[in-house]
Design an enzyme around this catalytic site. Structure first.
Site, PDB file in Angstrom:
ATOM      1  CB  SER A   1      -0.896  -0.074   1.428  1.00  0.00           C
ATOM      2  OG  SER A   1      -1.277   1.316   1.557  1.00  0.00           O
ATOM      3  CB  ALA A   2       0.253   4.663  -1.265  1.00  0.00           C
TER       4      ALA A   2
ATOM      5  CE1 TYR B   1      -3.839  -2.413   5.509  1.00  0.00           C
ATOM      6  CE2 TYR B   1      -3.336  -0.036   5.538  1.00  0.00           C
ATOM      7  CZ  TYR B   1      -3.435  -1.146   4.939  1.00  0.00           C
ATOM      8  OH  TYR B   1      -3.335  -1.153   3.499  1.00  0.00           O
TER       9      TYR B   1
ATOM     10  CE  LYS C   1      -1.375  -4.449   3.683  1.00  0.00           C
ATOM     11  NZ  LYS C   1      -1.679  -5.712   2.937  1.00  0.00           N
TER      12      LYS C   1
ATOM     13  CG  ASN D   1      -6.472   6.011  -1.947  1.00  0.00           C
ATOM     14  OD1 ASN D   1      -5.476   6.212  -2.312  1.00  0.00           O
ATOM     15  ND2 ASN D   1      -7.335   6.120  -0.991  1.00  0.00           N
TER      16      ASN D   1
ATOM     17  CG  LEU E   1     -14.331   9.611  -0.434  1.00  0.00           C
ATOM     18  CD1 LEU E   1     -15.270  10.351   0.389  1.00  0.00           C
ATOM     19  CD2 LEU E   1     -13.389  10.560  -1.311  1.00  0.00           C
TER      20      LEU E   1
ATOM     21  CB  SER F   1     -18.291  12.854   7.916  1.00  0.00           C
ATOM     22  OG  SER F   1     -19.629  12.798   8.488  1.00  0.00           O
ATOM     23  CB  VAL F   2     -16.131  16.350   3.627  1.00  0.00           C
ATOM     24  CG1 VAL F   2     -14.974  16.681   2.682  1.00  0.00           C
ATOM     25  CG2 VAL F   2     -17.031  16.044   2.551  1.00  0.00           C
TER      26      VAL F   2
ATOM     27  NE  ARG G   1      -9.598   8.943   7.640  1.00  0.00           N
ATOM     28  CZ  ARG G   1      -9.722   8.328   6.561  1.00  0.00           C
ATOM     29  NH1 ARG G   1     -11.042   7.641   6.614  1.00  0.00           N
ATOM     30  NH2 ARG G   1      -9.267   8.218   5.617  1.00  0.00           N
TER      31      ARG G   1
ATOM     32  N   GLY H   1      -4.291  11.112  11.108  1.00  0.00           N
ATOM     33  CA  GLY H   1      -3.677  10.221  10.282  1.00  0.00           C
ATOM     34  C   GLY H   1      -3.551  10.423   8.721  1.00  0.00           C
ATOM     35  CG  ASP H   2      -7.370  11.265   6.549  1.00  0.00           C
ATOM     36  OD1 ASP H   2      -6.816  10.173   6.417  1.00  0.00           O
ATOM     37  OD2 ASP H   2      -8.439  11.819   6.388  1.00  0.00           O
TER      38      ASP H   2
END
Ligand code: UD1
Length: 437
Positions: A221-222, A247, A251, A277, A298, A314-315, A392, A394-395
């Site tokens: 994963s990225a 998580y 990885k 994604n 999303l 929710s954005v 959020r 960790g984003d």
């Protein structure tokens, strides 16, 4: 905003490396093949002419019907004459999914694995024989007209059962998807994630090694890049730094384990595929993403709002350093991603492939949350109500791939655009509002 990095510079020093044009057919063992990316990849593998053996414990994907029905006694789930009772792929006479080739050849000499476990242990239940395919793979059959060779409801932590599968099938290469992947859950249950993802991978690698199977394509994963230091992010970007959750660590750790293995033993060949994604669905609308509970990601959330299962999106933040203030990601159609796995196999079996190589699989194009809402509104012709809420944890603001290496060495590039991602995701969601249930 991060300064764009010159992604194309990769071409300069990689020009001498050719991609392979040859296609050979192999027996591919796919762990986690009943899940979202796994099932779409099985479609592409079958269409490419490969034989596919699937192993999945179905904790995160719809299970075969036989596993949903009340289980008989733990000893009762296998034919008397079956020599591989608890891991057989099952094809009873009354099987309504007759294309399951999970075969228990009559002359099979593989010893029973039943005796090696406590009677009635949960582990035994997870790896007992199945009567049917999981719905995702049953639909893969309908899409492709081709059969998976076998399906096993087996956990990667169940070493004896896993070993038996390698005895039963002459596996050429493994594509390893099986893992837990909910970021928030991983923060709450780190041990569960480390055991499942890291110990599961270690067990798989040991079993492969014992069986002399030393080729693996890993579903990475990225997220291993943490907070990107430059954009678009290429494979030379540092990994494992600034990763915000267990998580993501799993990885990164699994990547490192496989790299170390390939360094220590030159027979090992490892391809690490770093997904950006994954979204969308097979264009038939028959298979797609089927999250358990409220979606974390999303696109499935938007799709569930569009179909009326959820009220409002929710954005998470509109104050990022991006054009419209919302998070920007590199969304890739899952069928493009699936094609990347077939290309990786071709590469791995080419003469010039050695050791371990990581490839980004993305589009190189950033899309904001609001752009995605807009695209999905057009594709679905439905209103997507949304509200702006706080960020959020960790984003990151922006994550976009440089995919030059995959294009150059694998001869692969994503071809499906945002409109197709949304149209296909909507077809899946609207035709299957409750997923595979
Ligand atoms: C997330 C994981 C990543 C994992 C990937 C799998 C985090 C921090 N990262 O990536 O480790 O590999 O999923 O696909 O969870 N968004 C909303 N509202 C929502 C959901 C998401 O505004 O209900 C926003 C997010 O803030 C982000 C964008 O949509 O800007 C994409 O989010 P998501 O689909 O969860 O993917 P990632 O966060 O990129």
């Amino acid at each position: 905003m991060l300064a764009p990095h010159r992604c194309n510079t990769l071409f300069v020093y990689l020009l001498s490396i050719k991609s392979t044009g040859q296609r050979m057919n192999h027996t591919v063992l796919v762990t986690g093949g009943a899940g979202f990316v796994g099932s779409h990849t099985v479609v592409e593998l079958l269409l490419a002419g490969h034989q596919v053996v699937v192993v999945d414990n179905c904790v995160n994907s719809a299970a075969p019907p036989a596993n949903i029905a009340p289980l008989p006694s733990v000893n009762g789930g296998h034919d008397k004459d079956d020599t591989v009772p608890s891991v057989n792929g099952g094809h009873d006479k009354d099987d309504t999914v007759p294309f399951v080739n999970g075969g228990h050849d009559k002359g099979d000499t593989v010893p029973s694995v039943n005796g090696e476990h406590d009677k009635g242990s949960p582990a035994l239940l997870t790896r007992r024989g199945v009567k049917h395919l999981p719905p995702s793979l049953a639909r893969v059959h309908t899409i492709t007209g081709k059969e998976v060779t076998a399906f096993y409801t087996v956990s990667l932590l169940d070493r004896p059962a896993l070993s038996q599968i390698f005895v039963k099938h002459k596996v050429d290469v493994v594509i390893h998807f099986a893992a837990l992947k909910a970021v928030g859950e991983s923060v709450e249950m780190p041990l569960t994630y480390y055991v499942n993802n890291v110990t599961g991978t270690l067990t798989l690698l040991e079993v492969m090694s014992e069986a002399g199977v030393k080729k693996i394509v890993y579903s990475s994963s990225a997220t291993v890049y943490g907070t990107p230091q430059y954009l678009p992010t290429d494979e030379r970007h540092p990994t494992g730094q600034g990763v915000t959750n267990p998580y993501g660590h799993t990885k990164h750790f699994c990547e490192q384990i496989m790299k170390d293995l390939a360094t220590a033993d030159k027979e090992w060949q490892v391809v690490l595929l770093r997904y950006f994604n994954p979204v969308g669905a097979h264009e038939s609308g028959m298979i797609g993403e089927d999250p358990r509970g409220p979606p974390n990601n999303l696109l499935p959330y938007i799709a569930q709002v569009a179909v009326g299962k959820r009220e409002i999106l929710s954005v998470y933040g509109d104050d990022y350093d991006t054009a419209d203030g919302t998070g920007v990601r590199d969304y890739i159609h899952v069928m493009d991603l699936a094609g990347g796995h077939v290309a990786a196999l071709d590469k791995m079996f080419s003469e010039d492939f050695k050791g371990s190589v990581a490839y980004n699989l993305g589009t190189g194009r950033g899309v904001s949350v609001l752009e995605m809402v807009d695209a999905f509104t057009r594709a679905s012709n439905r209103k997507i109500p949304y509200k702006i809420v706080g960020r959020r944890e960790g984003d990151v603001a922006t994550m976009v791939a440089c995919c030059a290496l995959a294009e150059l060495q694998l001869g692969w590039r994503a071809t499906r655009d945002l409109n197709q991602m949304c149209a296909d995701a909507w077809r899946w969601q609207s035709q299957n509002p409750d997923g595979y249930v």
